[in-house]
Design a protein around this motif. Structure first.
Motif, PDB file in Angstrom:
ATOM      1  N   VAL A 174       0.772  -1.009  -0.033  1.00  0.00           N
ATOM      2  CA  VAL A 174       0.056  -0.133  -0.052  1.00  0.00           C
ATOM      3  C   VAL A 174       0.809   1.223   0.036  1.00  0.00           C
ATOM      4  CG1 VAL A 174      -1.720   1.235   1.406  1.00  0.00           C
ATOM      5  CG2 VAL A 174      -2.000  -1.355   1.234  1.00  0.00           C
ATOM      6  N   ALA A 175       2.052   1.301   0.695  1.00  0.00           N
ATOM      7  CA  ALA A 175       2.971   2.200   0.860  1.00  0.00           C
ATOM      8  C   ALA A 175       3.456   2.708  -0.552  1.00  0.00           C
ATOM      9  CB  ALA A 175       3.858   2.020   1.783  1.00  0.00           C
ATOM     10  N   GLU A 176       3.881   1.600  -1.349  1.00  0.00           N
ATOM     11  CA  GLU A 176       4.284   1.984  -2.837  1.00  0.00           C
ATOM     12  C   GLU A 176       3.027   2.295  -3.484  1.00  0.00           C
ATOM     13  OE1 GLU A 176       7.639   0.947  -4.030  1.00  0.00           O
ATOM     14  OE2 GLU A 176       8.036   1.394  -1.776  1.00  0.00           O
ATOM     15  N   VAL A 177       2.000   2.052  -3.394  1.00  0.00           N
ATOM     16  CA  VAL A 177       0.930   2.636  -4.357  1.00  0.00           C
ATOM     17  C   VAL A 177       0.907   3.910  -4.138  1.00  0.00           C
ATOM     18  CG1 VAL A 177      -1.344   2.610  -4.758  1.00  0.00           C
ATOM     19  CG2 VAL A 177      -0.427   0.238  -4.472  1.00  0.00           C
ATOM     20  N   PHE A 178       0.872   4.592  -2.759  1.00  0.00           N
ATOM     21  CA  PHE A 178       0.839   5.832  -2.414  1.00  0.00           C
ATOM     22  C   PHE A 178       1.940   6.695  -2.790  1.00  0.00           C
ATOM     23  CE2 PHE A 178       1.922   9.300   0.875  1.00  0.00           C
ATOM     24  CZ  PHE A 178       0.778  10.038   0.520  1.00  0.00           C
ATOM     25  N   GLY A 179       3.164   5.958  -2.690  1.00  0.00           N
ATOM     26  CA  GLY A 179       4.518   6.793  -2.995  1.00  0.00           C
ATOM     27  C   GLY A 179       4.596   7.127  -4.383  1.00  0.00           C
ATOM     28  N   THR A 180       4.377   5.882  -5.100  1.00  0.00           N
ATOM     29  CA  THR A 180       4.603   5.950  -6.675  1.00  0.00           C
ATOM     30  C   THR A 180       3.671   6.861  -7.139  1.00  0.00           C
ATOM     31  OG1 THR A 180       5.430   3.587  -6.669  1.00  0.00           O
ATOM     32  CG2 THR A 180       4.779   4.868  -8.780  1.00  0.00           C
ATOM     33  N   PHE A 181       2.091   6.919  -6.583  1.00  0.00           N
ATOM     34  CA  PHE A 181       1.170   7.995  -6.876  1.00  0.00           C
ATOM     35  C   PHE A 181       1.676   9.176  -6.883  1.00  0.00           C
ATOM     36  CE2 PHE A 181      -1.885  10.776  -5.528  1.00  0.00           C
ATOM     37  CZ  PHE A 181      -3.104  10.978  -6.527  1.00  0.00           C
ATOM     38  N   CYS A 182       2.142   9.647  -5.655  1.00  0.00           N
ATOM     39  CA  CYS A 182       2.709  10.933  -5.343  1.00  0.00           C
ATOM     40  C   CYS A 182       3.997  11.459  -6.404  1.00  0.00           C
ATOM     41  CB  CYS A 182       3.491  10.970  -3.582  1.00  0.00           C
ATOM     42  SG  CYS A 182       1.900  10.789  -2.690  1.00  0.00           S
ATOM     43  N   GLY A 221      12.578  15.193  -7.980  1.00  0.00           N
ATOM     44  CA  GLY A 221      13.320  15.099  -6.949  1.00  0.00           C
ATOM     45  C   GLY A 221      12.828  15.244  -5.650  1.00  0.00           C
ATOM     46  N   ILE A 222      12.381  16.465  -5.472  1.00  0.00           N
ATOM     47  CA  ILE A 222      11.653  16.620  -4.105  1.00  0.00           C
ATOM     48  C   ILE A 222      10.639  15.491  -3.900  1.00  0.00           C
ATOM     49  CG2 ILE A 222      10.349  18.408  -2.799  1.00  0.00           C
ATOM     50  CD1 ILE A 222      11.740  20.507  -4.476  1.00  0.00           C
ATOM     51  N   ALA A 223       9.883  15.225  -4.712  1.00  0.00           N
ATOM     52  CA  ALA A 223       8.864  14.149  -4.694  1.00  0.00           C
ATOM     53  C   ALA A 223       9.546  12.857  -4.099  1.00  0.00           C
ATOM     54  CB  ALA A 223       8.022  13.695  -5.642  1.00  0.00           C
ATOM     55  N   VAL A 224      10.527  12.452  -4.583  1.00  0.00           N
ATOM     56  CA  VAL A 224      11.206  11.413  -4.172  1.00  0.00           C
ATOM     57  C   VAL A 224      11.808  11.522  -2.449  1.00  0.00           C
ATOM     58  CG1 VAL A 224      13.193   9.991  -4.463  1.00  0.00           C
ATOM     59  CG2 VAL A 224      11.886  10.451  -6.288  1.00  0.00           C
ATOM     60  N   ILE A 225      12.307  12.736  -2.277  1.00  0.00           N
ATOM     61  CA  ILE A 225      12.591  12.982  -0.964  1.00  0.00           C
ATOM     62  C   ILE A 225      11.867  12.826   0.021  1.00  0.00           C
ATOM     63  CG2 ILE A 225      13.868  14.402   0.404  1.00  0.00           C
ATOM     64  CD1 ILE A 225      15.449  15.773  -1.986  1.00  0.00           C
ATOM     65  N   ALA A 226      10.731  13.558  -0.332  1.00  0.00           N
ATOM     66  CA  ALA A 226       9.400  13.552   0.522  1.00  0.00           C
ATOM     67  C   ALA A 226       9.042  11.979   1.007  1.00  0.00           C
ATOM     68  CB  ALA A 226       8.229  14.186  -0.026  1.00  0.00           C
ATOM     69  N   MET A 227       8.940  11.310  -0.209  1.00  0.00           N
ATOM     70  CA  MET A 227       8.491   9.777   0.016  1.00  0.00           C
ATOM     71  C   MET A 227       9.409   8.814   0.626  1.00  0.00           C
ATOM     72  SD  MET A 227       5.292   9.735  -1.049  1.00  0.00           S
ATOM     73  CE  MET A 227       5.073  11.555  -0.386  1.00  0.00           C
ATOM     74  N   SER A 260       8.348   0.597   3.341  1.00  0.00           N
ATOM     75  CA  SER A 260       8.424  -0.173   2.388  1.00  0.00           C
ATOM     76  C   SER A 260      10.008  -0.144   1.493  1.00  0.00           C
ATOM     77  CB  SER A 260       7.566   0.216   0.935  1.00  0.00           C
ATOM     78  OG  SER A 260       7.762   1.573   0.688  1.00  0.00           O
ATOM     79  N   GLY A 261      10.725   0.823   2.063  1.00  0.00           N
ATOM     80  CA  GLY A 261      11.885   1.183   1.381  1.00  0.00           C
ATOM     81  C   GLY A 261      11.851   2.229   0.679  1.00  0.00           C
ATOM     82  N   ALA A 262      10.425   2.664  -0.085  1.00  0.00           N
ATOM     83  CA  ALA A 262      10.173   3.735  -0.753  1.00  0.00           C
ATOM     84  C   ALA A 262      10.951   3.370  -2.077  1.00  0.00           C
ATOM     85  CB  ALA A 262      10.672   5.022  -0.450  1.00  0.00           C
ATOM     86  N   HIS A 263      10.719   2.154  -2.769  1.00  0.00           N
ATOM     87  CA  HIS A 263      11.357   2.012  -4.049  1.00  0.00           C
ATOM     88  C   HIS A 263      10.584   2.899  -5.325  1.00  0.00           C
ATOM     89  CE1 HIS A 263      12.594  -2.309  -2.972  1.00  0.00           C
ATOM     90  NE2 HIS A 263      12.923  -1.466  -2.204  1.00  0.00           N
ATOM     91  N   LEU A 264       9.299   2.916  -5.333  1.00  0.00           N
ATOM     92  CA  LEU A 264       8.663   3.726  -6.088  1.00  0.00           C
ATOM     93  C   LEU A 264       8.860   3.613  -7.689  1.00  0.00           C
ATOM     94  CD1 LEU A 264       9.054   7.134  -4.302  1.00  0.00           C
ATOM     95  CD2 LEU A 264       7.741   5.465  -3.635  1.00  0.00           C
ATOM     96  N   ASN A 265       9.394   2.393  -7.855  1.00  0.00           N
ATOM     97  CA  ASN A 265       9.903   2.174  -9.254  1.00  0.00           C
ATOM     98  C   ASN A 265      10.293   0.676  -9.355  1.00  0.00           C
ATOM     99  OD1 ASN A 265      11.790   2.135 -11.299  1.00  0.00           O
ATOM    100  ND2 ASN A 265      13.015   3.908 -10.733  1.00  0.00           N
ATOM    101  N   PRO A 266       9.880   0.118 -10.466  1.00  0.00           N
ATOM    102  CA  PRO A 266       9.937  -1.497 -10.636  1.00  0.00           C
ATOM    103  C   PRO A 266      11.607  -1.734 -10.934  1.00  0.00           C
ATOM    104  CG  PRO A 266       8.223  -0.891 -11.729  1.00  0.00           C
ATOM    105  CD  PRO A 266       8.706   0.542 -11.195  1.00  0.00           C
ATOM    106  N   ILE A 278       7.541   7.033   3.704  1.00  0.00           N
ATOM    107  CA  ILE A 278       7.180   5.654   3.675  1.00  0.00           C
ATOM    108  C   ILE A 278       8.445   4.978   3.525  1.00  0.00           C
ATOM    109  CG2 ILE A 278       5.080   6.291   2.432  1.00  0.00           C
ATOM    110  CD1 ILE A 278       6.253   4.896  -0.111  1.00  0.00           C
ATOM    111  N   GLY A 279       9.597   5.333   3.537  1.00  0.00           N
ATOM    112  CA  GLY A 279      10.835   4.707   3.614  1.00  0.00           C
ATOM    113  C   GLY A 279      10.726   3.537   4.500  1.00  0.00           C
ATOM    114  N   PRO A 280      10.421   3.839   5.743  1.00  0.00           N
ATOM    115  CA  PRO A 280      10.716   2.856   7.091  1.00  0.00           C
ATOM    116  C   PRO A 280       9.547   1.667   6.684  1.00  0.00           C
ATOM    117  CG  PRO A 280      10.584   5.015   7.845  1.00  0.00           C
ATOM    118  CD  PRO A 280      10.189   5.235   6.452  1.00  0.00           C
TER     119      PRO A 280
END
Length: 226
Positions: A5-13, A43-49, A57-63, A53-55
């Motif tokens: 769910v965190a990956e869905v949210f993070g990639t959405f953002c 870049g800022i979106a990745v920093i925020a995520m 899922s690891g905030a991959h946000l990317n296959p 959500i890093g703790p």
């Protein structure tokens, strides 16, 4: 399940904010910085995520990042497919919401929703696009695996990752619009017509090739201190 769910949210953002900077601002639009503004948005979106959500899922946000993490031995095989599906779903949802918002503009929805692509007639060739995406993804995933390794881990990892994505955008926007992320490319392509969909294969394959190389390099610990 929380990680997915965190990956869905993070990639959405990531897709929503990053692509919105192109659709509602970007080159010649409301952002006077043009490409700089777009690069900073991603870049800022990745920093925020990364910190949000890093703790979880690891905030991959990317296959591509998920593939690199798996090949480096950092992610179990059972999580690879669910992570990738979650990221693609998040990317599609981000693009869909952006398309709905953009459709409310007086001019109507844009013909191309910040989709990635190349144009050999007026810009760079398919070969140039493939090499650029593969090499940039290799660098991006290598940085991610480096700053998040146990020996190199730092509280500034999210910042480093986001700034790396920013500089990649600054370099690649004129070539492909910058992907280095299949999920970022899939969502917008679905709302951008047949040309974007027809070129989508490159923005899936090239990042995965670059990420696979980065994962194998990390597995060999070439850039890891003793």
């Amino acid at each position: 399940m929380k990680a997915y769910v965190a990956e869905v949210f993070g990639t959405f953002c990531l897709v929503f904010f990053g692509c919105a900077s192109v659709v509602t601002g970007g080159y010649g639009g409301l952002l006077p910085a043009g490409g700089v503004g777009i690069a900073l948005s991603f870049g800022i979106a990745v920093i925020a995520m990364a910190y949000a959500i890093g703790p979880v899922s690891g905030a991959h946000l990317n296959p591509a990042v998920t593939l690199g993490a798996f090949l480096s031995g950092r992610l179990p095989a059972k999580d690879v497919a669910p992570y990738m599906v979650a990221q693609v779903v998040g990317g599609i949802l981000g693009a869909a919401v952006l398309w709905v918002i953009a459709s409310g503009n007086a001019a109507g929805a844009p013909a191309v929703l910040a989709a990635n692509g190349w144009d050999a007639a007026n810009g760079y060739s398919m070969g140039s696009a493939f090499i650029a995406e593969a090499v940039a993804t290799f660098i991006f995933v290598t940085v991610i695996l480096g700053v998040t390794s146990k020996k190199h881990e730092t509280a500034f990892a999210g910042l480093v990752i986001g700034l790396t994505l920013t500089v990649i955008h600054l370099c690649l926007i004129p070539i492909t619009g910058t992907s280095v992320n299949p999920a970022r490319s899939i969502g917008p392509a679905l709302f951008s017509g047949s040309l974007a969909v027809g070129q989508l294969w490159l923005f899936i394959l090239a990042p995965l090739v670059g990420a696979a190389a980065a994962g194998l390099v990390a597995k060999a610990r070439i850039f890891e201190k003793d």
